[in-house]
Design a protein around this motif. Sequence first.
Motif, PDB file in Angstrom:
ATOM      1  N   TRP A  23       0.868  -1.173   0.000  1.00  0.00           N
ATOM      2  CA  TRP A  23       0.000   0.000   0.000  1.00  0.00           C
ATOM      3  C   TRP A  23       0.902   1.219   0.000  1.00  0.00           C
ATOM      4  CZ3 TRP A  23      -1.143   3.638   4.157  1.00  0.00           C
ATOM      5  CH2 TRP A  23      -2.147   4.558   3.815  1.00  0.00           C
ATOM      6  N   ASP A  25       0.772   5.302  -0.176  1.00  0.00           N
ATOM      7  CA  ASP A  25      -0.137   6.426   0.024  1.00  0.00           C
ATOM      8  C   ASP A  25       0.502   7.729  -0.442  1.00  0.00           C
ATOM      9  OD1 ASP A  25      -2.602   7.580   1.178  1.00  0.00           O
ATOM     10  OD2 ASP A  25      -1.167   8.542   2.533  1.00  0.00           O
ATOM     11  N   GLU A  47      -6.403   0.238   0.097  1.00  0.00           N
ATOM     12  CA  GLU A  47      -6.423   0.617   1.512  1.00  0.00           C
ATOM     13  C   GLU A  47      -5.640  -0.415   2.309  1.00  0.00           C
ATOM     14  OE1 GLU A  47      -7.702   3.379   2.848  1.00  0.00           O
ATOM     15  OE2 GLU A  47      -8.401   4.043   0.880  1.00  0.00           O
ATOM     16  N   ALA A  55       4.327  -0.888   3.302  1.00  0.00           N
ATOM     17  CA  ALA A  55       3.609   0.378   3.172  1.00  0.00           C
ATOM     18  C   ALA A  55       4.645   1.472   2.995  1.00  0.00           C
ATOM     19  CB  ALA A  55       2.761   0.652   4.405  1.00  0.00           C
ATOM     20  N   ILE A  57       4.457   5.651   2.867  1.00  0.00           N
ATOM     21  CA  ILE A  57       3.580   6.812   2.972  1.00  0.00           C
ATOM     22  C   ILE A  57       4.380   8.086   2.726  1.00  0.00           C
ATOM     23  CG2 ILE A  57       1.905   5.673   4.463  1.00  0.00           C
ATOM     24  CD1 ILE A  57       3.164   7.040   6.869  1.00  0.00           C
ATOM     25  N   LYS A  68      -1.657   7.872  10.226  1.00  0.00           N
ATOM     26  CA  LYS A  68      -1.374   6.775   9.302  1.00  0.00           C
ATOM     27  C   LYS A  68      -0.571   5.669   9.974  1.00  0.00           C
ATOM     28  CE  LYS A  68      -2.000   9.405   5.150  1.00  0.00           C
ATOM     29  NZ  LYS A  68      -1.422  10.185   4.090  1.00  0.00           N
TER      30      LYS A  68
END
Length: 105
Positions: A23, A25, A47, A55, A57, A68
């Motif tokens: 993921w 972001d 999501e 992840a 971000i 987050k």
Amino acid sequence: MTAGYSGTPLAKKLTLRDGQTCWFDAMPASIMDEIREYGLDLHFIAEPAEGLGAAHIFVTEESDLTAKLAQLRQKIAKDGQVWVSWPKKGSGRETALDQAAVQRA
């Protein structure tokens, strides 16, 4: 294949691996393109979900970062990873973050 300033492909720096659920972001398109050039079989999700492998971000505010990270702590796999990127001072982009704030979070 493009590479970061060290010459190492970004996907390798991030230790991404085939089959990993990811993921990302607010990732800039140019960064996503660079990761895709490495040719890994990554599974992107819209999501964060339980068992998330990686992840990454991109944030500019400490409150956004904190929120987050709280969300990701509930979703990331035991062997998963979270990368945080923020505009550095020389980038010319507005940000309230610096390395100390990221480390605190």
